[in-house]
Design an enzyme around this catalytic site. Structure first.
Site: not given
Ligand code: GLN
Length: 196
Positions: A137, A179, A50-51, A82, A177
């Site tokens: 990302r 999943e 996620g972020e 991630c 990922h």
């Molecule tokens: N770019 C995201 C971050 O810095 C991570 C991306 C992801 O979880 N797919 O949190």
């Protein structure tokens, strides 16, 4: 052997897919959304993609960061994928924040660039074989802390010279990922850690 109960951080990001994976493997899942959710017992923790900045902020605001950090330090098995890997990292090379900071590695966020940073590949994971890997990302692990063998971070996978999967004691950190591909073996590896 009873059913293992896995808590999945569900404040932001790709948590539902992890729940599907773990349930397909016979685990029971609970969603962690607020402090009261920690009153239940669980055998493992998943930090989804996620972020990381959003997740980290919510973890602090919801008062989940410190209690979960303590559980990880106490040996609770954790899988971070991630953004989840970013939350676990002891050091971030391009961000002044750290979050749980329990995994002794240095991680670079958005390491493949922001625009062209998403790709798919097939690569060897130690002990499992060839695994499909979807990077979105994604971060990668720039370096792992040096240590005696018993304390060392185990490198599980390398893609194009960059570390993308590690295990350190109770912590599994994955840059991609798992999943999102139809392959359960990373989740199975994690479930084994929860059973041990
Ligand atoms: N770019 C995201 C971050 O810095 C991570 C991306 C992801 O979880 N797919 O949190």
């Amino acid at each position: 052997m009873g059913k293992k109960k896995i808590a999945v951080l569900a404040v932001q990001g790709a948590f539902a897919e992890h729940i599907h994976r773990m349930e397909a493997l016979g685990a029971e899942c609970i969603e962690l959304r607020q402090r009261a959710d920690l009153e239940q017992e669980f055998d493992g923790l998943i930090l989804p993609g996620g972020e990381s900045t959003v997740q980290g902020k919510l973890l602090r605001e919801l008062d989940l960061l410190a209690p979960l950090q303590q559980k990880i330090r106490n040996g609770l098995p954790v899988l971070g994928t991630c953004a989840g890997l970013i939350l676990l990292a002891g050091e971030l090379s391009n961000d002044e924040h750290t979050y749980f900071g329990t995994l002794p590695v240095r991680v670079q966020r958005n390491a493949y660039g922001r625009q062209l940073g998403s790709f798919h590949t097939l690569q060897e994971v130690k002990g499992i074989g060839s695994v499909p890997m979807t990077f979105i990302r994604a971060p990668y692990i720039e370096s792992v802390q040096e240590a005696e063998e018993a304390q060392a971070v185990e490198i599980l996978a390398v893609v194009d010279g960059h570390i993308v999967a590690v295990r350190y004691r109770n912590q599994l950190g994955i840059a991609f990922h798992p999943e999102l591909d139809s392959d359960n073996r990373i989740h199975e590896m994690f479930l084994q850690m929860c059973r041990a």
